[in-house]
Design a protein around this motif. Structure first.
Motif, PDB file in Angstrom:
ATOM      1  N   GLN B   3       0.706  -1.199  -0.077  1.00 62.50           N
ATOM      2  CA  GLN B   3       0.057  -0.158   0.133  1.00 62.50           C
ATOM      3  C   GLN B   3       0.878   1.183  -0.017  1.00 62.50           C
ATOM      4  OE1 GLN B   3      -2.859   0.017   3.198  1.00 62.50           O
ATOM      5  NE2 GLN B   3      -3.517  -1.951   2.382  1.00 62.50           N
ATOM      6  N   LEU B  66      -3.138  16.478   8.864  1.00 58.64           N
ATOM      7  CA  LEU B  66      -3.866  15.335   8.479  1.00 58.64           C
ATOM      8  C   LEU B  66      -2.921  14.358   8.165  1.00 58.64           C
ATOM      9  CD1 LEU B  66      -6.552  13.945   7.688  1.00 58.64           C
ATOM     10  CD2 LEU B  66      -6.424  14.767   5.424  1.00 58.64           C
ATOM     11  N   ILE B  69      -1.222  12.744  11.279  1.00 62.56           N
ATOM     12  CA  ILE B  69      -2.303  12.195  12.212  1.00 62.56           C
ATOM     13  C   ILE B  69      -2.363  10.810  11.489  1.00 62.56           C
ATOM     14  CG2 ILE B  69      -4.468  11.877  12.997  1.00 62.56           C
ATOM     15  CD1 ILE B  69      -4.466  14.788  13.545  1.00 62.56           C
ATOM     16  N   VAL B  70      -2.717  10.597  10.149  1.00 58.89           N
ATOM     17  CA  VAL B  70      -3.019   9.457   9.508  1.00 58.89           C
ATOM     18  C   VAL B  70      -1.813   8.514   9.751  1.00 58.89           C
ATOM     19  CG1 VAL B  70      -3.913   8.342   7.587  1.00 58.89           C
ATOM     20  CG2 VAL B  70      -4.853  10.402   8.008  1.00 58.89           C
ATOM     21  N   TYR B  73      -1.274   7.706  13.889  1.00 62.38           N
ATOM     22  CA  TYR B  73      -2.266   6.736  14.411  1.00 62.38           C
ATOM     23  C   TYR B  73      -2.734   5.606  13.847  1.00 62.38           C
ATOM     24  CZ  TYR B  73      -1.594  10.449  17.900  1.00 62.38           C
ATOM     25  OH  TYR B  73      -1.159  11.452  18.563  1.00 62.38           O
ATOM     26  N   ARG B  74      -2.119   5.326  12.817  1.00 64.19           N
ATOM     27  CA  ARG B  74      -2.746   4.162  11.817  1.00 64.19           C
ATOM     28  C   ARG B  74      -2.910   2.847  12.668  1.00 64.19           C
ATOM     29  NH1 ARG B  74       2.396   4.372  11.280  1.00 64.19           N
ATOM     30  NH2 ARG B  74       3.477   2.888  10.195  1.00 64.19           N
ATOM     31  N   ASP B  75      -3.715   1.895  12.373  1.00 61.14           N
ATOM     32  CA  ASP B  75      -3.812   0.644  13.179  1.00 61.14           C
ATOM     33  C   ASP B  75      -2.868  -0.522  12.792  1.00 61.14           C
ATOM     34  OD1 ASP B  75      -5.023  -0.958  15.036  1.00 61.14           O
ATOM     35  OD2 ASP B  75      -6.534  -1.256  13.878  1.00 61.14           O
ATOM     36  N   ASN B  79       2.140  -0.171  17.226  1.00 59.11           N
ATOM     37  CA  ASN B  79       2.058   1.247  16.984  1.00 59.11           C
ATOM     38  C   ASN B  79       2.162   1.902  18.503  1.00 59.11           C
ATOM     39  OD1 ASN B  79       1.662   3.930  16.688  1.00 59.11           O
ATOM     40  ND2 ASN B  79       0.159   3.771  15.217  1.00 59.11           N
ATOM     41  N   LYS B  80       3.167   2.541  18.897  1.00 57.28           N
ATOM     42  CA  LYS B  80       3.221   3.045  20.034  1.00 57.28           C
ATOM     43  C   LYS B  80       2.517   4.314  20.356  1.00 57.28           C
ATOM     44  CE  LYS B  80       6.845  -0.019  21.640  1.00 57.28           C
ATOM     45  NZ  LYS B  80       7.558  -0.187  20.496  1.00 57.28           N
ATOM     46  N   ALA B  81       2.144   4.850  19.403  1.00 60.50           N
ATOM     47  CA  ALA B  81       1.379   6.321  19.514  1.00 60.50           C
ATOM     48  C   ALA B  81       0.243   5.971  20.695  1.00 60.50           C
ATOM     49  CB  ALA B  81       1.047   6.732  18.281  1.00 60.50           C
ATOM     50  N   PRO B  82       0.127   7.111  21.715  1.00 61.13           N
ATOM     51  CA  PRO B  82      -0.952   6.918  22.611  1.00 61.13           C
ATOM     52  C   PRO B  82      -2.321   6.734  21.955  1.00 61.13           C
ATOM     53  CG  PRO B  82      -0.207   9.178  22.352  1.00 61.13           C
ATOM     54  CD  PRO B  82       0.649   8.430  21.720  1.00 61.13           C
ATOM     55  N   TYR B  83      -2.993   5.713  22.784  1.00 62.32           N
ATOM     56  CA  TYR B  83      -4.627   5.688  22.351  1.00 62.32           C
ATOM     57  C   TYR B  83      -5.431   6.068  23.316  1.00 62.32           C
ATOM     58  CZ  TYR B  83      -8.725   2.691  21.498  1.00 62.32           C
ATOM     59  OH  TYR B  83     -10.231   2.522  20.991  1.00 62.32           O
ATOM     60  N   MET B  84      -6.289   7.076  23.188  1.00 62.40           N
ATOM     61  CA  MET B  84      -7.135   7.485  24.289  1.00 62.40           C
ATOM     62  C   MET B  84      -8.568   7.619  23.771  1.00 62.40           C
ATOM     63  SD  MET B  84      -4.721  10.529  25.633  1.00 62.40           S
ATOM     64  CE  MET B  84      -5.392  11.258  26.997  1.00 62.40           C
ATOM     65  N   PRO B  85      -9.336   6.555  23.734  1.00 65.24           N
ATOM     66  CA  PRO B  85     -10.444   6.379  23.220  1.00 65.24           C
ATOM     67  C   PRO B  85     -11.717   7.479  24.004  1.00 65.24           C
ATOM     68  CG  PRO B  85     -10.084   4.472  24.485  1.00 65.24           C
ATOM     69  CD  PRO B  85      -8.964   5.196  24.283  1.00 65.24           C
TER      70      PRO B  85
END
Lengths: 655, 318
Positions: B3, B66, B69-70, B73-75, B79-85
């Motif tokens: 991709q 944009l 961020i994309v 924070y891609r899944d 991925n060590k970026a913070p995840y704060m739902p």
């Protein structure tokens, strides 16, 4: 004999091989449909399951199919135009034919593609999102659909019978008046829009009432999903804007049919009145089609970032603000028609202001993704690609709002590029995202990802290759609606590039058709009802939804209702239905009358198009009889017994 | 991986397409709007540049953010970026992005308002302006020169360095009169007489066209604008008067018939009050018109609304 011949040569459009080709293909396709339905004995099924249905989900699917067919028709129009403009001095289409094509392209894309596509998404998703079993007025909903459908058919018929409208989708008088435009073309335009417009207005009322009155217990307004909010804002605009269009079209039709002078300067009329009325509807109309797209993006972004939508309150506020400011922007469509500097200044600034809430939404979408986990599924890809596209389109929109600069952009290809960018980048991308997103809910299977990605990239590249050159062409002085242009102005190369881009988008569309056909057979089946790990109530029920939607109406305790339920208990437990709570379900009965009544509307419209008053009266009498019969009908609903609900739910593994 | 490669390819394709577009082998002055040749077009061009810069201040960072961020924070696994739902609200951020567009719109609104008012006046005040009447016909342009008493079809001669007041009407569906290098367009409407101030800096030939669709022959409604020094303009008028035929009432009726002219025409004279008559018969009789501004008040002698015209004209000239 000769009088019959004479009549036929006026009645049928003649003299162009392209149109003969269309005649043949229309006859062949019709024969093929009749044959297939007869051979497989499907007439009864078609009537019982689809033509008479009042189920919002089926009506939504019919809207979607019709809208995609119209996207194809409008797209072919676009490709014909781009072929004509690819080089200087092309004589592929005659001026008259080109004028008809750009008129029907605009009319079809706005009113018979974008509008039904948003109605499709509204019908498919809104009742499910708010935990309702149907819309407020299911019978009226069926009428709305069939009025749209026969309105669209009436306009499409003009291509082979009588001649298409040719004065642009805005149909400004005096060009669209009797003096400069005799013949049935403009009548087709006026009547088909009027007929489908009744349906649109009814849909607006229907969904406003549905959202306000039919939410599941506990769902406060501020707990509603953002798509439902966007539909609410849209409905408010529809209800205020569409009557204005109806009036404008009716007055113009009276001008044409009865020789009145509402919109011609002779005898004291004024074309400016039409232009004002048209755009008082026309500018809010672009928000009517784009707001639901905003709603879809909000749902998709939250779902595929696994995060609550950022700034929910300001999302709601900005949508409501847009629905108000949209009424202070209409005049920018005619800055160059001699309004005073004071008027132009007011509308320049009020137009720019609409960029503020729109910009806020873009930031909110981005920060919904921020600190989330972004899954690049098809709906998400279309959403992400929408953001830069709409940002550029919005930016050129603000540039157009600068009144003195608009003196240079007006009617030029800069304008064409701008509104295609916001309408394709906003509405079409949004509706495609919505279609991919809710497809499993509609049909019970996912659309193929690989083919979808091919389609995505062809669309994206094609889009920029097609429309970026048009901004430049605007600066080069190229004006809209010209069917050909001389050599030596330097417009050739850019037009050629633009044509290539248009064809790339066409390839993208073909990939999507292929994707749908392929996925019917091989698409991943959705057995859970919640293939995306969704957040709103439509994902709490099986796919496709049973015709009563919810066996037991859910109780809502906060925003993102389904997500919260899933957090509170295991998902397997959350989907289970307590048999003790199942009660008989009250449902509307199917009816063939919306279909029949719309056929009468079609007959009336067709008759009036040709000034055959007898036929118009006959059609309208049929409509009146249908309305009268409805008023004496009492047996309109029934109850689904508890046992049947239990059987259905058990078969779906929900008990 | 696949991709990513596709993405890079796409980026490259889009970039090269864009470059091709803007390089597409044209001499720069083919971009007429971006090469103004008079004060009106220049004012409008300045606004175009200003508005482009102001919107770019917003959209360039938007695209950068944009993309960041994309990507961040891609899944993807690991991925060590913070995840704060639950993080979905920030007053500070929201104030910033409600605030910035408001400031930008204010910055844009002020020059917009100023220029909108300024364009209703002659672009330079110290030169005596000239008036030219424009009538759009199916499918040609008729120019009448009330001071010089000559008329032209499908081309217009103007003195360079002199403000020109075009007075616009239509004896056909409404069109729009546009000379991109001299300034923006304005509609020609039946029964109306609207004005547009334009001016050419230097002698030269400029491209003009009808911008609003008027039916079958619309695409051929292009005309030349020839700017000449005042002396040459005067000489042209004299020559036109000597060598060209006059336009009669009958001649006008013929000219008016729907047709596309491949050539240009010059007339040594035209029926007095022709323009006013055209406006009136198309419904102008129901409107209060000030046809010519301050140039023409003696001409509209027999018009039923001349008193009002005179008063309006007088007040305009102060």
């Amino acid at each position: 004999m000769s009088s019959i011949k004479d009549f036929a040569s006026h009645f049928f459009v003649t003299g162009d091989p392209l149109i003969y080709g269309a005649d043949v293909s229309i006859v062949l396709v019709s024969l093929a449909i009749v044959f297939v339905l007869t051979y497989y004995k499907k007439w009864g099924w078609l009537w019982r399951e689809w033509l008479t249905t009042v189920d919002h989900k089926k009506i939504g699917i019919m809207y979607m199919i019709a809208a995609l067919l119209m996207l194809f028709r409008g797209g072919v129009d676009a490709l014909l135009m781009r072929m004509q403009l690819a080089w200087p001095n092309v004589h592929f289409l005659k001026s008259e034919h080109y004028n008809e094509i750009f008129t029907t392209h605009g009319t079809i894309m706005i009113l018979f593609m974008a509008m039904p596509l948003i109605f499709a998404m509204m019908n498919i998703a809104v009742p499910l999102q708010i935990g309702a079993r149907d819309v407020a007025y299911p019978y009226l909903n069926a009428i709305s659909f069939w009025l749209f459908f026969f309105g669209a058919m009436l306009l499409n018929l003009s291509f082979v019978i009588g001649g298409s409208p040719n004065s642009g989708w805005t149909a400004y008088p005096p060009l669209s008046g009797l003096e400069f435009n005799p013949g049935p073309g403009e009548n087709f335009y006026l009547l088909s829009l009027s007929i489908s417009g009744i349906g649109s207005l009814a849909t607006g009322i229907n969904f406003l009432v549905t959202i306000l009155k039919m939410r599941a217990p506990g769902m406060k307004l501020m707990y509603m999903p953002l798509f439902t909010w966007s539909v609410l804002a849209t409905c408010i605009i529809i209800i205020i804007a569409f009557p204005v269009l109806t009036v404008a079209l009716a007055l113009l039709f009276i001008d044409r049919l009865a020789g009145a002078h509402f919109f011609t300067m002779a005898a004291g009329g004024n074309p400016m009145m039409y232009i004002n009325l048209f755009w008082i509807w026309g500018h809010p109309e672009v928000y009517i089609v784009v707001l639901p797209a905003f709603g879809i993006f909000s749902e998709v972004v939250a779902t595929f970032s696994k995060k609550t939508a950022f700034g929910y309150k300001s999302m709601v506020a900005s949508m409501m603000l847009i629905s108000v400011i949209s009424y202070f922007t209409w005049l920018h469509h005619f800055f160059t028609m001699g309004a005073g500097a004071d008027v132009n200044t007011f509308f320049a600034i009020s137009t720019m202001m609409i960029g503020i809430p729109t910009g806020v939404k873009i930031f909110n979408w981005m920060f919904t993704m921020y600190r989330g986990r972004i899954r690049l599924t098809l709906p998400m890809l279309w959403t992400i690609s929408f953001i830069p596209c709409f940002a550029i389109g919005g930016a050129t929109g603000v540039m157009l709002a600068v009144a003195p600069a608009d003196y240079q952009y007006h009617n030029s290809y800069f304008l064409i590029a701008h509104f295609h960018q916001v309408l394709i980048g906003g509405v079409v991308f949004g509706m495609i995202a919505g279609m991919y997103y809710w497809w499993p809910k509609m049909f019970g299977f996912k659309l193929d990802e690989r083919l979808g990605r091919w389609a995505f990239w062809f669309w994206q590249i094609g889009f920029y290759v097609c429309f970026m050159p048009q901004y430049a062409l605007g600066f080069m002085g190229m004006t809209r609606r010209i069917y050909t242009y001389p050599d030596g102005l330097g417009w050739g190369p850019l037009n050629f590039v633009s044509t290539v881009g248009a064809f790339l988008m066409g390839v993208g569309f073909i990939f999507q058709v292929w994707q749908i056909v392929y996925s019917i057979k091989y698409g991943e089946r959705d057995l859970t009802g919640d293939p995306w790990d969704g957040r709103t109530l439509e994902w709490s029920i099986p796919s496709p939804a049973p015709h009563y939607n919810f066996a037991v109406i859910p109780h809502v305790k906060g925003p993102d209702a389904w997500w919260t339920m899933k957090q509170e208990m295991k998902k397997e437990a959350a989907v289970k239905v307590d048999p003790a709570e199942i009660k008989p379900i009250h449902m509307p009965k199917n009816s063939g009358r919306p279909f029949i009544m719309s056929v009468f509307f079609f007959i009336a419209g067709f008759g009036l198009t040709f000034n055959w008053i007898w036929m118009g009266v006959f059609g309208l009498a049929g409509v009146a009889i249908c309305l009268l019969l409805r008023s004496f009908e009492y047996d309109t609903d029934y109850y689904i017994p508890v046992d049947e609900v239990k059987r259905t739910e058990a078969a779906l593994g929900r008990l | 991986m696949k991709q990513r490669r596709l993405l890079n390819f796409v980026k490259l394709a889009v970039l090269s397409a864009l470059t091709a577009v803007f390089m597409a082998g044209c001499s720069p002055d083919e971009y007429m709007v971006l090469h103004p040749a008079g004060p009106v077009a220049r004012t409008e061009y300045d606004l175009i540049v200003l508005s482009t810069i102001l919107v770019a201040i917003v959209i360039i960072p938007v695209m950068a953010i944009l993309a960041y961020i994309v990507y961040r924070y891609r899944d993807v696994p690991g991925n060590k970026a913070p995840y704060m739902p639950e993080w979905a609200d920030s007053k500070v951020l929201e104030i910033i992005w409600w605030g910035i567009p408001i400031v930008i719109i204010l910055l844009l609104a002020v020059p917009t308002a100023k220029t909108t008012f300024a364009l209703t006046k002659p672009p330079v005040q110290d030169v005596k302006p000239v008036t030219i009447q424009v009538t759009s016909l199916n499918w040609k342009w008729l120019f009448t020169y009330p001071d010089q008493k000559v008329a032209t079809v499908n081309y217009v001669e103007i003195p360079a360095g002199v403000p020109v007041q075009f007075v616009l009407t239509s004896d056909s569906p409404m069109n729009s009169f546009w000379i991109p290098q001299l300034g923006g367009q304005e509609y020609t409407m039946p029964g109306m007489a609207m004005r547009l101030w334009l001016q050419a800096d230097k002698p030269g030939e400029y491209f003009g066209s009808g911008a609003s669709f008027t039916g079958e022959g619309f695409a051929h409604m292009q005309f030349k604008v020839i700017a000449k020094p005042q002396s040459e303009f005067n000489a042209w008028v004299t020559q036109a008067k000597q060598t060209s035929p006059g336009l009669t009432k009958d001649g006008y009726e013929k000219l008016k018939q729907p047709s596309v002219l491949s050539n240009t025409l010059t007339y040594s004279s035209y029926p007095q009050g022709l323009f006013e008559e055209i406006v009136d018969k198309n419904g102008g009789e129901y409107m209060n018109h000030d046809f010519m501004g301050n140039e023409q008040k003696d001409q509209s002698g027999n018009m039923n609304h001349d008193m009002q015209n005179h008063q309006m004209s007088d007040s305009m000239s102060h």
